[in-house]
Scaffold this active site. Structure first.
Site, PDB file in Angstrom:
ATOM      1  N   GLY A  57       1.353  -1.078  -0.064  1.00 26.74           N
ATOM      2  CA  GLY A  57      -0.082   0.279   0.598  1.00 26.74           C
ATOM      3  C   GLY A  57       0.826   1.367  -0.379  1.00 26.74           C
ATOM      4  CB  CYS A  84       5.277  -4.153   0.558  1.00 24.41           C
ATOM      5  SG  CYS A  84       5.756  -2.670  -0.184  1.00 24.41           S
ATOM      6  CE1 TYR A  85       0.625   1.419   5.281  1.00 25.21           C
ATOM      7  CE2 TYR A  85      -0.588  -0.112   5.572  1.00 25.21           C
ATOM      8  CZ  TYR A  85      -0.042   1.426   6.189  1.00 25.21           C
ATOM      9  OH  TYR A  85      -0.810   1.080   6.719  1.00 25.21           O
ATOM     10  CG  HIS A 179       5.387  -5.851  -3.903  1.00 22.88           C
ATOM     11  ND1 HIS A 179       4.062  -5.259  -4.119  1.00 22.88           N
ATOM     12  CD2 HIS A 179       6.015  -4.871  -4.045  1.00 22.88           C
ATOM     13  CE1 HIS A 179       3.996  -4.567  -3.088  1.00 22.88           C
ATOM     14  NE2 HIS A 179       5.244  -3.661  -2.758  1.00 22.88           N
ATOM     15  CD  GLU A 181       2.529  -8.657  -5.415  1.00 22.23           C
ATOM     16  OE1 GLU A 181       3.321  -9.437  -4.545  1.00 22.23           O
ATOM     17  OE2 GLU A 181       2.287  -7.771  -4.901  1.00 22.23           O
ATOM     18  CG  ASP A 236     -16.789  -9.724 -20.645  1.00 28.02           C
ATOM     19  OD1 ASP A 236     -16.307 -10.851 -20.967  1.00 28.02           O
ATOM     20  OD2 ASP A 236     -16.075  -8.915 -20.620  1.00 28.02           O
ATOM     21  CE  LYS A 378     -12.439  -9.758 -22.526  1.00 23.60           C
ATOM     22  NZ  LYS A 378     -13.494  -9.484 -22.353  1.00 23.60           N
TER      23      LYS A 378
END
Ligand code: XMP
Length: 522
Positions: A57, A84-85, A179, A181, A236, A378
């Site tokens: 964050g 992290c945060y 991070h 990710e 979609d 998606k």
């Protein structure tokens, strides 16, 4: 509505929180992102997570009033991973200390970008990770942990982050400064894999399971009531319609509005696919006269968009009123839209283009929403589409905007220009498919320009329209780069368009990236 085994991601506002969810979904683990403000003890009891992740964050934990998770989260008895945060708040909450960096007014070392972490000790979270002795990670922090909380040990360090990886192995609390990710932590997915394994997830969240679960959920929500769905021909709304059709059959009616701004043969292709292959109740409404009539003489992009958006709602409502007793409206809302609307960091602040959607409809018509794709990204919708038997060629179709060819025809729209544009676009896409480039390109289309230019064909003078070809690579449409066709492709395509399409005598290729351009011309 949701999976039995759930992982909770508490969002502290990182730009990349969604990527955490992506990594977990790739591991067949069901997770949800919730902003920290919405997570209190009642929420935690109800959600009953099997594990929790604290995102990064932008705030500083040394600032008074900065975001915190509820203290009960540490008493759930489930594994927690702080990023992290998330690491910093965990350390601070549990009795450690965080010092401010330059950004929050302290003197500590900020660290942004690539770093290399080396191990101090073994840890189940790190199984199979430090195979080459060190790992590249992505750091992005102003503050840093200066004292780890009691019960924690250090398992990895980087030159600027002595507490890059910390853990309390008794409570299964893990906290990392980087991070895992993001793409620039190349083997970060391994940490998530280890985390969900040690949390005991069976990792059985597949599209097959999702399909079964959603069908049951739709039946429960809708009962024997009727549902209407605006079918655009995009992936979609198509996947949503087919899924709902599987659940409630005849009680679903779809409305496909032909606004006269579709591509060559598109209306016929879409309607026949749904009628012939799915036996779906479909109202195909040809309203091209109405739309083109209202657009006559309009050249301002926003005016054009607004006219189309408003007419679409009116027309849809007219047809929906014919479906007696409809109580529900189906929408192909995806998970990123859901997160955007609950995100505390807010959405985009400036309207670049007013997007066409059916957003205002449910309230206006007193309808309840059915949104069976609300939990999906998606690419998961595409996977679900395959699971439901939609042809691959359909699933891989490039995005097509709601206002259709109107925004690919800068300036005034005329039937003549639309006809020319349809033909040019069809030749261009045919060229791309023949060369096997379609799937490499994120979106490709032709636009007809509001200028005529002089040319010479045979022995005669021509005075015809110019067209622009556009092809971009992108991940999400937010940023894009032009596709680097080779010259041979471009010249062959230009020649074909000029030879085969009456009304065009000049072809240009648009090499603008986004930003500063946008993908569509209007
Ligand atoms: P821009 O032109 O904003 O487009 O760079 C980004 C992506 O969004 C599509 N697009 C739309 N899609 N309704 C839609 O459903 C719209 O009004 C709309 N406008 C743009 C565009 O085709 C590209 O994929």
């Amino acid at each position: 509505m949701s999976a039995e085994e759930k992982l909770l991601i508490i969002d502290f506002g990182s730009q990349v929180t969604q990527l955490i969810a992506r990594r977990l979904r790739e591991l067949n683990v069901y997770c949800e992102i919730h902003p920290y403000q919405n997570v209190n003890s009642a929420f935690l009891r109800e959600f009953a997570p099997k594990a929790v992740i604290f995102s990064g964050g932008p705030d500083s934990v040394v600032r008074e009033g900065s975001p915190r998770p509820p203290s009960e989260v540490y008493e759930l008895g489930v594994p927690i991973l702080g990023i992290c945060y998330g690491q910093q708040t965990m350390m601070q909450d549990l009795g450690g200390r965080v010092d401010g960096g330059k950004i929050s007014g302290g003197g500590g070392t900020a660290e942004f970008g690539r770093a290399f972490v080396t191990p101090n000790d073994t840890l189940p979270l790190l199984d199979g990770w430090f195979e080459d002795g060190e790992e590249q990670v992505w750091m992005s922090h102003g503050d840093h942990v200066s004292h780890i909380a009691p019960g924690f040990d250090v398992f990895g360090t980087s030159p600027n982050a002595p507490f890059a990886i910390t853990a309390d192995t008794t409570r299964n609390f893990f906290a990392v400064q980087f991070h895992p990710e993001v793409h620039h932590t190349p083997r970060g997915a391994k940490l998530y894999e280890n985390f969900v394994r040690l949390a005991g997830f069976t990792a059985d969240w597949t599209m097959g399971a999702y399909r079964e679960k959603m069908i049951a959920a739709i039946r429960e929500q809708v009962g024997d009531k009727k549902v209407i769905c605006a079918l655009s021909g995009g992936v979609d709304s198509s996947v949503a319609a087919i899924l709902i059709h599987e659940a409630i059959g005849e009680n679903l009616t779809c409305v496909f509005v032909d606004h006269g701004l579709l591509r060559k043969d598109e209306a016929a292709e879409v309607t026949s696919m749904f009628r012939d292959n799915y036996n779906l109740k479909l109202i195909a409404a040809d309203e091209s006269e109405l739309f083109l009539g209202e657009l006559d003489g309009q050249s301002d992009p926003e005016t054009k968009r607004k006219i189309i958006g408003k007419l679409f709602i009116d027309v849809f409502q007219k047809y929906a009123d014919q479906v007696e007793g409809a109580e529900f409206l189906a929408q192909g809302t995806l998970y990123p839209d859901v997160i955007e609307s609950v995100s505390f960091s807010g959405g985009p602040s400036v309207t670049i283009k007013s997007h066409h959607n059916v957003g205002g409809l449910p309230d206006k018509m007193g309808l309840k929403l059915v949104e069976p794709l609300r939990e999906l990204f998606k690419d998961e919708v595409r996977a679900l589409g395959r699971e439901l038997g939609l042809p691959d060629s359909f699933i891989r179709r490039h995005p097509f905007p709601g206002p259709g060819l109107a925004i690919r025809c800068p300036g005034e729209i005329t039937r003549e220009k639309l006809e020319i544009l349809r033909e040019a676009d069809a030749v261009y896409i045919d060229q791309i498919r023949k060369r096997g480039l379609y799937d490499e390109i994120w979106q490709a289309y032709a636009a007809i320009l509001p200028v005529r230019t002089v040319g010479v064909m045979g022995d005669g003078r021509t005075y015809d329209y110019a067209c622009a070809l556009r092809a971009v690579t992108s991940v999400d449409g937010m940023t894009a780069d032009y596709y680097p066709f080779n010259h041979e492709f471009l010249s062959e395509t230009a020649t074909r368009i000029i030879n085969e399409v009456a009304g065009i005598n000049r072809v240009t290729y648009d090499i603008t990236s986004k930003p500063p351009g946008t993908i569509e011309w209007e």
